[in-house]
Design an enzyme around this catalytic site. Structure first.
Site, PDB file in Angstrom:
ATOM      1  N   HIS A 185      -9.793  -0.986  -7.268  1.00 45.73           N
ATOM      2  CA  HIS A 185      -9.454   0.339  -6.567  1.00 45.73           C
ATOM      3  C   HIS A 185      -8.745   0.941  -7.458  1.00 45.73           C
ATOM      4  O   HIS A 185      -8.608   2.362  -7.294  1.00 45.73           O
ATOM      5  CB  HIS A 185      -9.039  -0.032  -5.345  1.00 45.73           C
ATOM      6  N   ASP A 188       0.897  -1.203   0.083  1.00 45.25           N
ATOM      7  CA  ASP A 188      -0.001  -0.024  -0.041  1.00 45.25           C
ATOM      8  C   ASP A 188       1.072   1.206   0.181  1.00 45.25           C
ATOM      9  O   ASP A 188       1.647   1.607   0.992  1.00 45.25           O
ATOM     10  CB  ASP A 188      -0.935  -0.077   1.158  1.00 45.25           C
TER      11      ASP A 188
HETATM   12  C1  HEM Z   1      -3.882   2.755  -4.275  1.00 51.26           C
HETATM   13  C2  HEM Z   1      -5.366   0.490  -0.321  1.00 51.26           C
HETATM   14  C3  HEM Z   1      -8.434   3.573   0.823  1.00 51.26           C
HETATM   15  C4  HEM Z   1      -6.564   6.522  -2.910  1.00 51.26           C
HETATM   16  C5  HEM Z   1      -4.176   1.858  -3.337  1.00 51.26           C
HETATM   17  C6  HEM Z   1      -3.498   0.457  -3.289  1.00 51.26           C
HETATM   18  C7  HEM Z   1      -3.787  -0.316  -2.210  1.00 51.26           C
HETATM   19  C8  HEM Z   1      -4.765   0.579  -1.616  1.00 51.26           C
HETATM   20  C9  HEM Z   1      -2.986  -1.497  -1.784  1.00 51.26           C
HETATM   21  C10 HEM Z   1      -2.444  -0.219  -4.749  1.00 51.26           C
HETATM   22  C11 HEM Z   1      -0.989   0.404  -4.286  1.00 51.26           C
HETATM   23  C12 HEM Z   1      -0.580   1.758  -4.416  1.00 51.26           C
HETATM   24  O1  HEM Z   1      -0.563   2.237  -5.516  1.00 51.26           O
HETATM   25  O2  HEM Z   1      -0.503   2.348  -3.496  1.00 51.26           O
HETATM   26  C13 HEM Z   1      -6.258   0.927   0.110  1.00 51.26           C
HETATM   27  C14 HEM Z   1      -6.995   0.724   1.174  1.00 51.26           C
HETATM   28  C15 HEM Z   1      -7.813   1.612   1.560  1.00 51.26           C
HETATM   29  C16 HEM Z   1      -7.714   2.532   0.619  1.00 51.26           C
HETATM   30  C17 HEM Z   1      -6.939  -0.726   2.246  1.00 51.26           C
HETATM   31  C18 HEM Z   1      -8.845   1.626   2.827  1.00 51.26           C
HETATM   32  C19 HEM Z   1      -8.628   1.141   3.973  1.00 51.26           C
HETATM   33  C20 HEM Z   1      -8.102   4.783  -0.220  1.00 51.26           C
HETATM   34  C21 HEM Z   1      -8.675   6.161  -0.024  1.00 51.26           C
HETATM   35  C22 HEM Z   1      -8.197   6.826  -1.203  1.00 51.26           C
HETATM   36  C23 HEM Z   1      -7.171   6.085  -1.910  1.00 51.26           C
HETATM   37  C24 HEM Z   1      -9.798   6.774   0.827  1.00 51.26           C
HETATM   38  C25 HEM Z   1      -8.546   8.303  -1.642  1.00 51.26           C
HETATM   39  C26 HEM Z   1      -9.481   9.092  -1.203  1.00 51.26           C
HETATM   40  C27 HEM Z   1      -5.500   5.636  -3.558  1.00 51.26           C
HETATM   41  C28 HEM Z   1      -4.868   6.074  -4.674  1.00 51.26           C
HETATM   42  C29 HEM Z   1      -4.135   5.130  -4.897  1.00 51.26           C
HETATM   43  C30 HEM Z   1      -4.720   3.842  -4.040  1.00 51.26           C
HETATM   44  C31 HEM Z   1      -4.919   7.679  -5.131  1.00 51.26           C
HETATM   45  C32 HEM Z   1      -3.158   5.007  -6.277  1.00 51.26           C
HETATM   46  C33 HEM Z   1      -3.972   4.765  -7.540  1.00 51.26           C
HETATM   47  C34 HEM Z   1      -3.086   4.828  -8.872  1.00 51.26           C
HETATM   48  O3  HEM Z   1      -2.539   5.933  -9.161  1.00 51.26           O
HETATM   49  O4  HEM Z   1      -2.486   3.723  -9.187  1.00 51.26           O
HETATM   50  N1  HEM Z   1      -4.834   1.917  -2.358  1.00 51.26           N
HETATM   51  N2  HEM Z   1      -6.804   2.298  -0.335  1.00 51.26           N
HETATM   52  N3  HEM Z   1      -7.161   4.938  -1.388  1.00 51.26           N
HETATM   53  N4  HEM Z   1      -5.359   4.349  -3.221  1.00 51.26           N
HETATM   54 FE1  HEM Z   1      -6.142   3.172  -2.009  1.00 51.26          FE
END
Ligand code: HEM
Length: 398
Positions: free
Chosen positions: A304, A214
């Site tokens: 996601h 993450d």
């Molecule tokens: C990407 C987990 C909530 C925004 C990711 C990734 C994981 C992850 C595993 C893929 C790896 C990475 O690029 O970091 C989670 C979990 C969440 C959560 C477990 C809640 C418990 C959120 C929320 C937002 C968010 C609330 C924004 C309001 C993003 C963004 C990316 C991302 C912007 C990168 C996307 C990209 O450009 O490829 N998240 N996330 N996430 N997440 Fe989340």
């Protein structure tokens, strides 16, 4: 110096900026051949145009405390509090006790301590400076996924205290709160953690408690600085930023029922290495157009990472999240095993322009919503850093 170089700083690799330094006196200068530098000696400089704790490679431990201003805390009182806090933080980050430190020995291990101060809307009202309040400073719009509990919402002031040693964090938090007693009281406190220093090679992307890597695609605090830091459009905020705090519960009991390939489809990335389902390595670019044997996109329409992405490069922000793992609430939920999730902290120059559109998109469609629930929400303005002799928030309050 050599001592700093000898110590692997967790999270220092990748895009994160900044480098901790060891004190001039210590193993390196004592001439002791082969002496092991202590990680606990590492310091993150406090003074500078930007506050530490934003582009600092995330330390292992976080305590985030929101405070309510006491009635009668006006502009003069806020200036007094900021002077006291600034002096405390300068000392503590250098491994020296605060002026009124009752446990001075606990200050001897800075362990990359950073303290980042932020303001809620009430600071501007209390100081009679509502005209200087950034337009985005206030509660986020309501989202359908939200199940917010007031005990985790909002706040007049915030302290983000991070270090690689939890005793250091605990001591700093208590000192800063004690010093603030006449001005403000605790509203909520959230603790978070990542892997301990030394458990993994430095620079690894963290894994959250769902087991996912993450933080892979994040802002680079240096190259993407204009997205992280305010350019001064908001006047006094030049060199400052905004902090969004979302407390997001993970529904780990129902997540347990999901098989591995479905878990990977929910994200669009593999669990083993964080690589996109269309790639080989963690940092490979996902191919959102790639189609599988059945004619469906390999990374599904509601995955996601697809929903969190945007074609607008300005809709990005710095994620600096920590895991939390509280005592299960067995009183209301007998048989509960855990109460876990993310203290999801982001920094961006403009909340409305950068954060809100992404959260809105995820609110509309995101497979992950089935297993995650936002239970707290807060927004703060993070003033710029300060030079020696100045105090935090001087550009606003001074
Ligand atoms: C990407 C987990 C909530 C925004 C990711 C990734 C994981 C992850 C595993 C893929 C790896 C990475 O690029 O970091 C989670 C979990 C969440 C959560 C477990 C809640 C418990 C959120 C929320 C937002 C968010 C609330 C924004 C309001 C993003 C963004 C990316 C991302 C912007 C990168 C996307 C990209 O450009 O490829 N998240 N996330 N996430 N997440 Fe989340």
């Amino acid at each position: 110096g050599a001592a700093a170089g000898a110590v692997a700083v967790a999270g220092a690799g990748g895009a994160w900026a900044g480098r901790a330094t060891a004190p001039a006196t210590g193993a390196a200068s004592s001439g002791t051949a082969g002496a092991l530098a202590l990680h606990g000696d590492l310091r993150v400089p406090f003074h500078g145009p930007r506050q530490a704790g934003v582009e600092t490679p995330p330390q292992a431990y976080l305590t985030l405390v929101a405070l309510n201003l006491a009635p009668g805390t006006d502009r003069d009182a806020l200036v007094r509090l900021m002077r006291i806090w600034t002096d405390d933080v300068v000392r503590l980050t250098e491994g020296r006790p605060g002026l009124t430190d009752t446990e001075p020995e606990l200050a001897e291990v800075p362990a990359r301590l950073t303290v980042t101060v932020g303001y809620g809307p009430a600071v501007f009202t209390a100081a009679g400076l509502d005209d200087r309040r950034p337009a985005w400073l206030g509660p986020l719009p309501a989202f359908a996924v939200d199940r917010l509990e007031d005990r985790w919402n909002d706040g007049d002031l915030v302290l983000q205290v991070c270090a690689d040693d939890e005793v250091t964090v605990s001591h700093a938090v208590r000192m800063l709160l004690r010093e603030a007693r006449d001005f403000a009281s605790v509203r909520w406190l959230q603790k978070g953690f990542r892997r301990s220093v030394g458990s993994e090679p430095a620079g690894r992307t963290m894994r959250n408690l769902m087991g996912q890597i993450d933080g892979t695609r994040n802002l680079d605090p240096v190259a993407d600085a204009p997205l992280v830091w305010s350019d001064g459009t908001d006047g006094w905020l030049a060199g400052g930023t905004s902090m969004v705090v979302r407390r997001i519960r993970m529904e780990l009991d129902t997540w347990d029922e999901v098989d591995r390939s479905t878990r990977e489809a929910v994200m669009g990335r593999r669990l083993a290495d964080g690589a996109p389902l269309t790639g080989e390595k963690e940092h490979d670019e996902p191919d959102l157009e790639a189609v599988g044997p059945h004619g469906l996109t390999v990374i599904g329409p509601a995955a996601h990472v697809r929903r969190a992405r945007t074609s607008d490069p300005a809709e990005r922000f710095l994620r600096r999240a920590y895991s939390y793992d509280d005592a299960p609430d067995v009183a209301t939920d007998p048989g509960a095993l855990s109460s876990s999730g993310l203290v999801f902290v982001t920094f961006q120059a403009d909340v409305d322009r950068q954060f809100v559109p992404v959260q809105r998109r995820l609110d509309e469609v995101d497979l992950l919503n089935e297993w995650t629930t936002p239970i707290g929400s807060a927004v703060f303005a993070v003033p710029p850093g300060c030079a020696e002799g100045e105090f935090l928030g001087q550009a606003l309050l001074g």
